[in-house]
Design an enzyme around this catalytic site. Structure first.
Site, PDB file in Angstrom:
ATOM      1  N   CYS A   2      -7.539  21.089   7.735  1.00 59.43           N
ATOM      2  CA  CYS A   2      -6.988  22.353   7.261  1.00 59.43           C
ATOM      3  C   CYS A   2      -5.547  22.138   6.798  1.00 59.43           C
ATOM      4  O   CYS A   2      -4.731  21.562   7.509  1.00 59.43           O
ATOM      5  CB  CYS A   2      -7.002  23.459   8.306  1.00 59.43           C
ATOM      6  SG  CYS A   2      -8.640  23.979   8.780  1.00 59.43           S
ATOM      7  N   ARG A  27      -6.717  17.457   3.275  1.00 60.45           N
ATOM      8  CA  ARG A  27      -6.824  17.878   4.678  1.00 60.45           C
ATOM      9  C   ARG A  27      -8.083  18.696   4.946  1.00 60.45           C
ATOM     10  O   ARG A  27      -8.409  18.979   6.101  1.00 60.45           O
ATOM     11  CB  ARG A  27      -5.600  18.706   5.071  1.00 60.45           C
ATOM     12  CG  ARG A  27      -4.300  17.973   4.942  1.00 60.45           C
ATOM     13  CD  ARG A  27      -3.172  18.851   5.411  1.00 60.45           C
ATOM     14  NE  ARG A  27      -3.222  19.044   6.841  1.00 60.45           N
ATOM     15  CZ  ARG A  27      -2.561  18.321   7.728  1.00 60.45           C
ATOM     16  NH1 ARG A  27      -1.778  17.363   7.327  1.00 60.45           N
ATOM     17  NH2 ARG A  27      -2.677  18.564   9.007  1.00 60.45           N
ATOM     18  N   TRP A  77     -11.157  23.011   6.590  1.00 56.58           N
ATOM     19  CA  TRP A  77     -12.147  22.060   7.087  1.00 56.58           C
ATOM     20  C   TRP A  77     -12.794  22.761   8.272  1.00 56.58           C
ATOM     21  O   TRP A  77     -12.163  22.976   9.305  1.00 56.58           O
ATOM     22  CB  TRP A  77     -11.480  20.756   7.529  1.00 56.58           C
ATOM     23  CG  TRP A  77     -12.470  19.710   7.934  1.00 56.58           C
ATOM     24  CD1 TRP A  77     -13.120  18.833   7.114  1.00 56.58           C
ATOM     25  CD2 TRP A  77     -12.922  19.411   9.264  1.00 56.58           C
ATOM     26  NE1 TRP A  77     -13.947  18.016   7.846  1.00 56.58           N
ATOM     27  CE2 TRP A  77     -13.848  18.352   9.162  1.00 56.58           C
ATOM     28  CE3 TRP A  77     -12.646  19.945  10.518  1.00 56.58           C
ATOM     29  CZ2 TRP A  77     -14.485  17.810  10.267  1.00 56.58           C
ATOM     30  CZ3 TRP A  77     -13.297  19.407  11.624  1.00 56.58           C
ATOM     31  CH2 TRP A  77     -14.202  18.347  11.488  1.00 56.58           C
ATOM     32  N   ASN A 103      -4.201  26.424  11.400  1.00 57.00           N
ATOM     33  CA  ASN A 103      -4.757  25.074  11.526  1.00 57.00           C
ATOM     34  C   ASN A 103      -4.767  24.752  13.012  1.00 57.00           C
ATOM     35  O   ASN A 103      -3.740  24.875  13.675  1.00 57.00           O
ATOM     36  CB  ASN A 103      -3.875  24.071  10.765  1.00 57.00           C
ATOM     37  CG  ASN A 103      -4.323  22.641  10.993  1.00 57.00           C
ATOM     38  OD1 ASN A 103      -5.483  22.390  11.288  1.00 57.00           O
ATOM     39  ND2 ASN A 103      -3.400  21.698  10.870  1.00 57.00           N
ATOM     40  N   GLY A 104      -5.928  24.359  13.532  1.00 55.30           N
ATOM     41  CA  GLY A 104      -6.035  24.044  14.957  1.00 55.30           C
ATOM     42  C   GLY A 104      -7.265  24.721  15.532  1.00 55.30           C
ATOM     43  O   GLY A 104      -8.133  25.182  14.786  1.00 55.30           O
ATOM     44  N   GLU A 485     -16.260  -1.308  10.573  1.00 59.45           N
ATOM     45  CA  GLU A 485     -15.493  -0.554   9.590  1.00 59.45           C
ATOM     46  C   GLU A 485     -16.299  -0.423   8.285  1.00 59.45           C
ATOM     47  O   GLU A 485     -16.344   0.654   7.679  1.00 59.45           O
ATOM     48  CB  GLU A 485     -14.148  -1.259   9.347  1.00 59.45           C
ATOM     49  CG  GLU A 485     -13.282  -0.663   8.286  1.00 59.45           C
ATOM     50  CD  GLU A 485     -13.036   0.839   8.426  1.00 59.45           C
ATOM     51  OE1 GLU A 485     -13.280   1.403   9.505  1.00 59.45           O
ATOM     52  OE2 GLU A 485     -12.616   1.443   7.423  1.00 59.45           O
ATOM     53  N   LYS A 489     -17.500   3.027   6.480  1.00 62.21           N
ATOM     54  CA  LYS A 489     -17.183   3.322   5.078  1.00 62.21           C
ATOM     55  C   LYS A 489     -18.465   3.660   4.329  1.00 62.21           C
ATOM     56  O   LYS A 489     -18.542   4.605   3.564  1.00 62.21           O
ATOM     57  CB  LYS A 489     -16.561   2.071   4.463  1.00 62.21           C
ATOM     58  CG  LYS A 489     -15.294   2.058   3.748  1.00 62.21           C
ATOM     59  CD  LYS A 489     -14.032   2.578   4.270  1.00 62.21           C
ATOM     60  CE  LYS A 489     -13.998   3.655   5.272  1.00 62.21           C
ATOM     61  NZ  LYS A 489     -12.878   3.708   6.128  1.00 62.21           N
ATOM     62  N   GLU A 492     -19.794   7.069   5.390  1.00 62.78           N
ATOM     63  CA  GLU A 492     -18.910   8.169   4.989  1.00 62.78           C
ATOM     64  C   GLU A 492     -19.093   8.571   3.538  1.00 62.78           C
ATOM     65  O   GLU A 492     -19.067   9.750   3.219  1.00 62.78           O
ATOM     66  CB  GLU A 492     -17.436   7.730   5.129  1.00 62.78           C
ATOM     67  CG  GLU A 492     -16.869   7.806   6.498  1.00 62.78           C
ATOM     68  CD  GLU A 492     -15.408   7.388   6.486  1.00 62.78           C
ATOM     69  OE1 GLU A 492     -14.580   8.179   6.936  1.00 62.78           O
ATOM     70  OE2 GLU A 492     -15.083   6.278   6.015  1.00 62.78           O
ATOM     71  N   HIS A 508     -32.630  -8.665  20.987  1.00 61.78           N
ATOM     72  CA  HIS A 508     -32.738  -7.916  22.243  1.00 61.78           C
ATOM     73  C   HIS A 508     -33.276  -6.501  22.036  1.00 61.78           C
ATOM     74  O   HIS A 508     -33.080  -5.646  22.892  1.00 61.78           O
ATOM     75  CB  HIS A 508     -31.380  -7.876  22.949  1.00 61.78           C
ATOM     76  CG  HIS A 508     -30.912  -9.226  23.395  1.00 61.78           C
ATOM     77  ND1 HIS A 508     -31.574  -9.976  24.346  1.00 61.78           N
ATOM     78  CD2 HIS A 508     -29.873  -9.989  22.982  1.00 61.78           C
ATOM     79  CE1 HIS A 508     -30.956 -11.123  24.512  1.00 61.78           C
ATOM     80  NE2 HIS A 508     -29.920 -11.168  23.686  1.00 61.78           N
ATOM     81  N   LYS A 603      -9.127  14.277   6.011  1.00 60.47           N
ATOM     82  CA  LYS A 603      -8.287  13.091   6.180  1.00 60.47           C
ATOM     83  C   LYS A 603      -7.567  13.062   7.527  1.00 60.47           C
ATOM     84  O   LYS A 603      -7.462  12.040   8.164  1.00 60.47           O
ATOM     85  CB  LYS A 603      -7.268  13.077   5.047  1.00 60.47           C
ATOM     86  CG  LYS A 603      -6.383  11.860   5.028  1.00 60.47           C
ATOM     87  CD  LYS A 603      -7.150  10.686   4.516  1.00 60.47           C
ATOM     88  CE  LYS A 603      -6.398   9.382   4.674  1.00 60.47           C
ATOM     89  NZ  LYS A 603      -7.334   8.262   4.739  1.00 60.47           N
TER      90      LYS A 603
HETATM   91  C1  F6R Z   1     -12.391   6.822   8.161  1.00 61.16           C
HETATM   92  C2  F6R Z   1     -11.213   7.501   8.636  1.00 61.16           C
HETATM   93  C3  F6R Z   1     -11.201   8.029  10.037  1.00 61.16           C
HETATM   94  C4  F6R Z   1      -9.820   7.856  10.672  1.00 61.16           C
HETATM   95  C5  F6R Z   1      -9.769   8.533  12.051  1.00 61.16           C
HETATM   96  C6  F6R Z   1      -8.435   8.299  12.736  1.00 61.16           C
HETATM   97  O1  F6R Z   1     -12.297   6.411   6.833  1.00 61.16           O
HETATM   98  O2  F6R Z   1     -10.261   7.651   7.917  1.00 61.16           O
HETATM   99  O3  F6R Z   1     -12.165   7.423  10.821  1.00 61.16           O
HETATM  100  O4  F6R Z   1      -9.556   6.495  10.802  1.00 61.16           O
HETATM  101  O5  F6R Z   1      -9.973   9.905  11.903  1.00 61.16           O
HETATM  102  O6  F6R Z   1      -7.384   8.738  11.941  1.00 61.16           O
HETATM  103  P1  F6R Z   1      -5.904   8.210  12.100  1.00 61.16           P
HETATM  104  O7  F6R Z   1      -5.887   6.755  11.808  1.00 61.16           O
HETATM  105  O8  F6R Z   1      -5.124   9.011  11.088  1.00 61.16           O
HETATM  106  O9  F6R Z   1      -5.487   8.495  13.517  1.00 61.16           O
END
Ligand code: F6R
Length: 608
Positions: A2, A27, A77, A103-104, A485, A489, A492, A508, A603
């Protein structure tokens, strides 16, 4: 998570407001609303979906030259309630006199709502935020500020709010507890702004007031006061790094691709601060000098998501290189453990945004217990970066869109440098290897450039795999972090299912899933476990499974190959991780996914 934005001034809302919202869109982009007014009349515009949908609506609704003095706006969001116009902000009271953006998460909203329903209040949305608008109406003290101050202590947990009221038409109140909020005013006080973060404001200002928890800004006409825990305080503005916060897409098809291609530069920026290549040693000024004052025998890493994956490499590097005990904790679970604070343990938090609520909570707890905390953060001025005195910035520059790429690479680089620091401090042996790693790091940006030239070749492989629905992402040793990772990706942005798994674990149980429609991606540079990975490929092939091998060697037994340039064992993750990013990017793009705004994500995850 948000974005909220507020403005008091004389600029033309219809022309500039959308611009601010676009900057905050990363956001949250489920829906966007704004409300503008000029003391005599109020106009509200809302739209489900991206800010661009709101643009068209606002052009139809707002008179082009109309000047509004006050606005509050929001990009959502969703946490409580579906993505519908009713659930979009701003939320308002039943008498339609009080409006707010939030926001929250208000954790006790259910109980508050029940008490309001008992008083016959009607609710048009499923959100926790609407409850607060009705609560203000219910507690009304004939003055917005007085009423807000009365209501806030009844709310449990996280918020940043902006409030306006038709009863006090020349006022805006901004208040923060846990969720981020920044404030700025021009010297002549003709323009006053609120924003969830510095990124949107970086386009107009160079100095910002960062609000701390329990701080409230009251704007009346064009003057303002700041209170902390209801007492007047004065706060000074801090300089922000405007250049690094402004991000443009240039000629790249997506922000994500641009950020992938920025990685050689990002690593050079990290090195510039931390490594003296001429003398093959670390530059210890600042953060390391602070760490030098203490003795540590263990490092505990705490993070979420991509940052959590980066830490996995940290444990291997610390144990393999620095001979130091280390463990990784996923932040959202860590606070619920019975944490035993050890005097000789360094608790390191890593976060791209520095706003992740799941990470902030255990950090605050550890600080209250006098633990040695340290953070590694990308966004300067973020909440986490303001909580602890020992730190390192990752210096990846602004990572605009949702899927983290260059921040991950900057994180693993910073973590490797931290491991080299402890190696030198604790052990000081095997200098030849230490120097070899530093020499190789200097070459890594060039090696990544070589890989990036193969982007179109990787796209051809993506074309081959894009129609499968589920995948294993296999790894051994250092490739653990890369496989987790890359799998994240892939999920996502392509919305295809993938599961990261150690290749030796297949036998296993998980082999049960492998058949001709269930391929595996294996990250297997020619390290000391290369031969074992070759055996895993055979196990998959024997079940008719297809294999995409990411390796510096062409693997004949694999169905598809992504060939990466050579480096040394310790630094392969820099290369394989970027190959993983390109596989995910091209697969998603070929599937026509909305790569920069993948569904259901945001984000900066500022809720728990
Ligand atoms: C994936 C991604 C999220 C963040 C996670 C932690 O592409 O961006 O998994 O890594 O929400 O966010 P930060 O690093 O900002 O604490």
């Amino acid at each position: 998570m948000c974005g909220i934005f507020g403005y008091v001034g004389k600029q033309n809302a219809s022309k500039v407001l959308i611009h601010w919202l676009e900057k905050l869109e990363y956001r949250g982009y489920d829906s966007a609303w704004f409300v503008v007014w000029n003391t005599s009349w109020l106009q509200l515009v809302k739209s489900v979906g991206k800010v661009s949908y709101l643009t068209a609506k606002s052009e139809n609704t707002l008179v082009a030259d109309e000047t509004f003095s006050y606005w509050i706006a929001h990009t959502r969001w969703a946490t409580h309630g579906w993505v519908t116009e009713n659930n979009c902000h701003p939320h308002y009271s039943e008498n339609e006199k009080i409006y707010l953006v939030h926001n929250g998460i208000i954790e006790n909203y259910k109980e508050l709502k029940d008490s309001l329903v008992a008083k016959w209040y009607k609710f048009y949305s499923e959100t926790d935020s609407e409850v607060v608008a009705k609560l203000i109406e219910d507690s009304w003290e004939w003055n917005l500020l007085k009423t807000v101050e009365k209501v806030l202590p009844t709310l449990e947990w996280a918020y940043a709010f902006l409030f306006i009221s038709k009863e006090n038409p020349d006022e805006i109140i901004g208040v923060k507890y846990w969720s981020p909020l920044v404030f700025w005013y021009s010297n002549d006080k003709k323009d006053l702004y609120f924003s969830s973060d510095t990124q949107a404001l970086a386009w107009v200002v160079e100095n910002i007031i960062f609000l701390d928890d329990w701080e409230l800004v009251h704007i009346k006409s064009s003057d303002y006061t700041i209170k902390s825990e209801w007492k007047l305080v004065s706060k000074s503005a801090e300089k922000i790094d405007v250049a690094s916060l402004k991000a443009e897409k240039w000629d790249f098809k997506h922000f994500m691709l641009k950020e992938i291609f920025e990685q050689p530069k990002v690593l050079n920026d990290v090195f510039r601060w931390r490594i003296d290549f001429e003398n093959l040693k670390l530059n210890k000024a600042g953060s390391f000098e602070e760490l030098d004052k203490f003795e540590f025998d263990k490092v505990v890493f705490v993070a979420c998501g991509t940052s959590y994956h980066a830490w996995w490499l940290g444990t291997y590097w610390l144990q393999d290189l620095a001979g130091m005990d280390s463990s990784v904790e996923v932040a959202s679970e860590y606070e619920y453990k019975n944490i035993r604070v050890e005097a000789k343990t360094l608790y390191v938090f890593i976060s791209q945004s520095g706003e992740t609520a799941d990470s902030i909570e255990p950090l605050k707890y550890l600080k209250s217990k006098w633990a040695h905390t340290f953070w590694i953060v990308n966004v300067v001025g973020s909440t986490i970066s303001r909580l602890t005195d020992s730190w390192m910035f990752t210096r990846a520059g602004t990572e605009v869109w949702v899927a983290s790429t260059k921040a991950f690479t900057a994180q693993i680089c910073t973590i490797l440098i931290l491991a080299l620091y402890f190696w030198e401090k604790n052990w000081n042996l095997w200098r030849q290897k230490y120097r070899q790693i530093i020499q190789e790091l200097q070459k890594i940006p060039g090696i990544i450039d070589e890989l990036l030239k193969e982007s179109e070749e990787i796209r051809k492989v993506a074309q081959e795999i894009k129609d499968y629905k589920q995948f294993f992402f296999l790894w051994r040793h250092l490739e653990l972090a890369v496989a987790y990772e890359s799998s994240l990706k892939f999920k996502e942005i392509s919305y295809l299912n993938s599961q990261a798994l150690p290749s030796w674990e297949l036998k296993h149980g998980s082999l049960a899933l492998v058949d001709k429609d269930f391929p595996s991606v294996i990250f297997m540079p020619s390290d000391f476990l290369y031969e074992k990975n070759l055996s895993s490929i055979q196990e998959v092939k024997a079940r008719n499974g297809k294999i995409l091998a990411v390796s510096n060697k062409k693997i004949d037994s694999a169905t598809w190959n992504v060939i990466i340039p050579e480096t040394i064992e310790e630094t392969y993750p820099f290369i394989t991780a970027i190959a993983g990013q390109l596989i995910a990017y091209h697969t998603a793009d070929l599937l026509w996914r909305d790569i920069d705004k993948p569904r259901n994500l945001a984000k900066s995850v500022t809720v728990k």
